[in-house]
Design an enzyme around this catalytic site. Structure first.
Site, PDB file in Angstrom:
ATOM      1  CB  SER A   1     -33.173  18.006   1.960  1.00  0.00           C
ATOM      2  OG  SER A   1     -34.603  18.179   3.099  1.00  0.00           O
TER       3      SER A   1
ATOM      4  CE  LYS B   1     -36.238  14.347   2.606  1.00  0.00           C
ATOM      5  NZ  LYS B   1     -35.198  14.776   2.192  1.00  0.00           N
TER       6      LYS B   1
END
Length: 801
Positions: free
Chosen positions: A707, A750
């Site tokens: 990511s 996140k």
């Protein structure tokens, strides 16, 4: 050196020692004045024997140093100190390997044996203690302190005790076939009580460690008492051996004898008001009060018949008794009545927990279906989220809302399959598995069981517990869960299992397939503030003995605690900080000091310490620094990706404890830049003559995953173009060699981490739009999300013009 042996006087007589004895006059070896003149004494360590004063004993020596010691001591007419070794296996004992207390002895005669060994006939005189070792070559020499025996105060009692010892010794000689009859003669002809005690202590079959304790005992009375106790134990063992021998040698009618003994036992138990009959009656009475099926009833009758046939004194009787106790303690078809007041249940859940809308909705749906159908298989819910968000405590609230019993089962660190399935009852100490033990504890067959930390089950030498859970957590199979101890199926289909985990990565795929996964993300600032106001402050006031007016924390103060003194997805650390404030208030109250109940931000920093610095103080200060978003087992977090150029040949260096996948992302990013350098505005010469170093700070923390791909790409481009990245911008996404941006997971965590860190804009893959739309808009009110499909879009938006 050969093993030292302690040879009894009887053995010496039987081995021809009587011939030697005729040549020796023991009166010639009484203690002389030379003993008092001697200042240092040779120390002879011996094995498997302990010498006592006024006892003549032979010592066989084969070690050169021991032979030299005995020869020189005899020539010089010296006394020697005989001490026992602590470990008889040592060939070369050191100072620490021998006891400090021994017996001072005189060598009467040395006999040389054919194999090169020598036997020294020695007589003990005094107990002593080593004061200091003065020499250790070729053998030990030491300064000693003589020890005096403490004479008994009551001489009549002492003499009576010695008579008992003498009588018991004679009985032992009669029972033990290994002791020669000459020992009988020796004991009868010793007139001095002290000598008799020392002779018996020397020649008894006590362990050497026990003999050493007897030698160290200064009180003759205590020595005699301890000797008498150990002789009694030896006598009981010999008696038992003799009885066993007699039983086996005589052809007794075994059945008649057992019948007679059992009749005696029954008579005694009847008098005492207990026994096997009462055990059986108790179990049958318990069974009458149980609700169970005909199959269970048949199994019980079979097992109770087996108990009645067994001998009450056999070990199997207790095993069967414990099994039937557990069998009748299980609730079987006993169920608590579910509460179907859905409105009340909703209030109960809302009162106990703020937020967690998905799980509350799922519980209320289950209650609605249960109310309409009145019978359904209970769901198996798996709550996944970071620590401190209330997963475990939610199980208690669900039980309260349903009106069911609540049991918590901690699975963290479990590594034995039998903890789930139980042991077979034939094993010593066998017991049922934790699932059935929890059912027994609840007293009902439809409790709410919370399987806590299911992701932390370990695989050990005794099977895989998570594989054993497959049957427990399968609604199609757990109607007849088989426990090895119970030896028959038990219906778990009415049990509501709620499992909790921090991460799904360590849980078996088949186990995940049997559960309904509910993701619980971290809390926003507003949610944490509400939880603190509704629950945490009141809880800590009660736990610290304070009333509701003792202190107050407003919204600005709570937000300051959350921002400056915590960094978490849950509220566990927040509760600890509020607890610190409560303890400070309790201290002021106890000292009767005046304080302002309205706690200010300045007072909070004074109590909790220096506040944590802002996370984004230096993010975009220089080119090459990019903010990435990461998912961890404790929730979302931000991480910085740095890159810097140096003169070289176009090499790539990566640091920061990066995993294989993360290193590959950096390699892909650099290769893409080299392939598209014209479109990105980077000169080929720069790529050929500059080395690039990519670093992710907090190097001690392992990092991996794809990511951070777009963040690495942006960081490298920023360094080559020498342009800064936009302030207050973060990004997450995977990259490919074709230039595409791929979606990643953990979006909610996140984005919550981004809002906590003061991020204002986030770049995500277009495919992650659906994940963002599932999040409440209130959570993202200060955050702008930009969606991209290709790497060029990322670079165009992120880097300042």
């Amino acid at each position: 050196m050969t093993e030292f042996e302690d040879i009894s006087l009887e053995e010496m007589i039987s081995d021809g020692f009587d011939i030697v004895a005729e040549e020796i006059n023991l009166s010639d070896f009484s203690e002389t004045d030379k003993n008092s003149e001697q200042r240092t004494f040779p120390i002879l360590p011996v094995r498997n024997m302990v010498m006592f004063p006024n006892v003549v004993i032979p010592i066989t020596a084969g070690r050169k140093t021991s032979i030299q010691l005995l020869d020189e001591a005899q020539k010089n007419g010296e006394f020697i100190g005989i001490v026992s070794q602590k470990n008889s296996d040592l060939e070369q004992p050191g100072e620490k390997d021998m006891y400090q207390t021994g017996t001072l002895a005189k060598i009467i005669k040395i006999i040389k044996l054919p194999e090169g060994n020598i036997t020294a006939i020695t007589k003990g005189f005094h107990r002593f203690k080593i004061k200091k070792i003065v020499e250790n070559q070729p053998y030990f020499k030491a300064e000693i302190t003589k020890l005096k025996d403490s004479q008994p105060k009551n001489k009549e009692e002492y003499e009576a005790l010695l008579e008992n010892i003498k009588d018991l010794a004679l009985k032992i000689i009669e029972l033990d076939p290994n002791i020669p009859n000459a020992a009988n003669f020796a004991i009868k002809n010793i007139n001095n009580n002290d000598d008799l005690l020392n002779f018996i202590c020397t020649n008894a079959s006590f362990p050497s460690t026990e003999k050493q304790k007897l030698l160290e005992e200064k009180s003759l009375m205590e020595r005699a008492n301890k000797c008498y106790e150990m002789m009694h134990e030896d006598f009981r063992k010999l008696e038992l051996r003799s009885q066993i021998h007699q039983k086996t040698s005589k052809d007794l009618d075994k059945q008649q004898r057992e019948y007679f003994l059992n009749q005696q036992i029954r008579t005694i138990q009847d008098e005492l008001g207990g026994g096997p009959e009462s055990d059986v009656e108790d179990l049958i009475n318990k069974a009458r009060r149980k609700k169970w099926s005909q199959e269970v009833e048949d199994h019980f009758q079979k097992e109770i018949s087996r108990l009645q046939r067994q001998n009450p004194n056999s070990p199997d009787y207790n095993v069967q008794r414990n099994y039937l106790d557990f069998f009748t303690d299980l609730p079987w078809e006993t169920y608590t009545k579910d509460v179907f007041d859905i409105a009340k249940a909703e209030k109960t859940l809302d009162k106990a927990h703020f937020g967690l809308e998905d799980i509350k909705k799922r519980i209320l749906e289950h209650m609605a279906v249960l109310k309409l159908k009145n019978n359904m298989k209970s769901p198996i819910l798996l709550l996944v989220g970071p620590p401190g968000v209330g997963k475990t405590s939610l199980g208690k609230s669900v039980a309260d809302a349903l009106g069911r019993k609540y049991v918590r089962l901690s699975l963290g660190g479990l590594h034995d399959e039998s903890e789930i399935r139980g042991h077979r009852k034939t094993y010593i100490g066998a017991m049922a598995g934790r699932i059935l033990q929890s059912i027994k504890k609840a007293g009902t067959s439809n409790p709410v069981i919370v399987l806590d930390e299911i992701d932390k089950i370990a695989q050990g030498l005794h099977g895989d517990p998570s594989s054993a859970l497959l049957e427990v957590l399968d609604p199609e199979q757990n109607k007849s869960f088989y426990d090895n101890f119970l030896e028959m199926g038990y219906d778990l289909s009415k049990v509501m299992f709620i499992a909790t985990a921090n991460s799904l990565s360590t849980i078996q795929t088949p186990l995940l397939d049997r559960t309904e996964i509910i993701q619980i993300a971290g809390y926003t600032m507003e949610e944490k503030t509400e939880i603190a106001k509704r629950h945490l402050i009141k809880k800590q006031q009660e736990e610290n003995g304070l009333d509701g007016k003792s202190f107050k924390l407003g919204n600005p103060e709570l937000k300051h605690i959350i921002e400056a003194h915590t960094s978490e997805s849950g509220v566990r650390t927040l509760e600890k900080r509020i607890a610190s404030i409560a303890r400070w208030v309790a201290l002021q109250t106890a000292l009767m000091k005046e304080y302002d109940p309205k706690i200010t931000i300045e007072k909070i920093d004074e109590i909790l310490g220096v506040p944590r610095p802002k996370s984004l103080s230096e993010i975009t200060g220089v080119p090459g620094v990019v903010t990435g978003l990461a998912w961890t087992s404790v929730g979302g977090d931000i991480l910085y990706i740095e890159s810097i150029l140096s003169n070289g040949k176009g090499g790539l260096t990566m640091t920061g404890n990066l995993g294989t996948v993360m290193k590959e992302s950096a390699t892909i990013a650099l290769e893409y830049i080299k392939a598209k350098h014209d479109e990105l505005g980077i000169a080929q010469e720069e790529l050929d003559k500059k080395n690039i170093h990519v670093h992710v700070p907090e190097g001690a923390t392992p990092k991996d995953g794809p990511s951070a791909g777009i963040a690495m790409l942006t960081s490298i481009v920023s360094s080559f173009k020498n342009k800064k990245v936009k302030p207050h911008l973060a990004m997450t996404g995977e990259i490919t060699l074709r230039g595409k941006v791929l979606p990643v997971g953990g979006i909610k965590e996140k984005l919550l981490a981004a809002t906590r860190a003061g991020i204002k804009e986030v770049i995500l893959c277009e495919a992650n739009r659906k994940d963002v739309e599932e999040i409440k808009k209130d959570y993202l009110k200060n955050l702008t999300v930009h969606y991209v499909n290709r790497m060029e879009e990322v670079v165009d938006f992120a880097i300042e013009k």
